[in-house]
Design an enzyme around this catalytic site. Sequence first.
Site, mmCIF file in Angstrom:
data_model
loop_
_atom_site.group_PDB
_atom_site.id
_atom_site.type_symbol
_atom_site.label_atom_id
_atom_site.label_comp_id
_atom_site.label_asym_id
_atom_site.label_seq_id
_atom_site.Cartn_x
_atom_site.Cartn_y
_atom_site.Cartn_z
ATOM 1 C CG ASP A 1 -1.946 1.052 1.224
ATOM 2 O OD1 ASP A 1 -2.434 1.413 0.139
ATOM 3 O OD2 ASP A 1 -2.286 1.565 2.315
ATOM 4 C CG ASP B 1 -1.785 7.605 0.881
ATOM 5 O OD1 ASP B 1 -0.867 8.430 0.813
ATOM 6 O OD2 ASP B 1 -2.668 7.492 0.022
ATOM 7 C CE LYS C 1 -5.677 -0.939 -1.157
ATOM 8 N NZ LYS C 1 -4.527 -0.393 -0.436
ATOM 9 C CG ASP D 1 -2.283 1.946 6.410
ATOM 10 O OD1 ASP D 1 -2.678 1.511 5.309
ATOM 11 O OD2 ASP D 1 -2.635 3.050 6.873
#
Length: 265
Positions: A13, A15, A184, A209
């Site tokens: 990922d 961010d 996602k 995250d």
Amino acid sequence: MAKREEVEAWLTDMDGVLVHENHALPGAADLLQQWEDSGTPYLVLTNNSIFTARDLSARLRSSGLHVPEHRIWTSALATADFLKQQVPGGSAFVIGEAGILTALHEAGFIMTETDPDFVVVGETRNYSFDAITKAIRLIGAGARFIVTNPDATGPSADGPLPATGAIAALITKATGREPYVVGKPNPMMFRSALNKIGAHSEHTAMIGDRMDTDIVAGIEAGLHTVLVLTGISDQREIEKYPFRPDEILDGVFELVASEPVESDL
């Protein structure tokens, strides 16, 4: 599902993993360089469908991270890839910006308001009531309803903004039709990413995250999952879910090998 030492390719990922508010996170530049130096296949994934891969590459560069555009996989690219498989050379009415419009054009799609095969809702900072009304009418007339990603809100300097998930909910309420969501946590996005780099799930890891998108989709796609605590999730958040990642790390700096010869990549 691979153990860390068996991982041959990586999905990550963006961010909360590599960057936070346009600043590179500790270890991100070193990890990307490690993958480049070792010839390890990897892709940086994002549910953001506003920007093209070229735009995102430039944004990452300004954060101090070198990620070539061919190493970026967005929900817009995954959506275009999926629709091209469904109806090659098809047509779409699109609510969105450059990311999804460019991806669909490059996939050979025609943009039209007349009897399109698909209505595609992506992220935009300027949702138009007229465009939403057109989308509702076209879906009612038989167009298939597609959404690039399920995120209900997006960040801004002044606070949350309504995003694709919120607009999709409005259209669903008006039409009674649920969209197919490509981004996602749909494992479809990971499978298309694996296809792009020629990787197999049993030897690929996903770094994220968020438990509710990155990790659950990684598990469902059969990947080795790594949760980092530099973004949205903390230990309390982890406890809310009935599943667990394979690894929980403080940040991607823990994946950087101290000596290149010792790299288990």
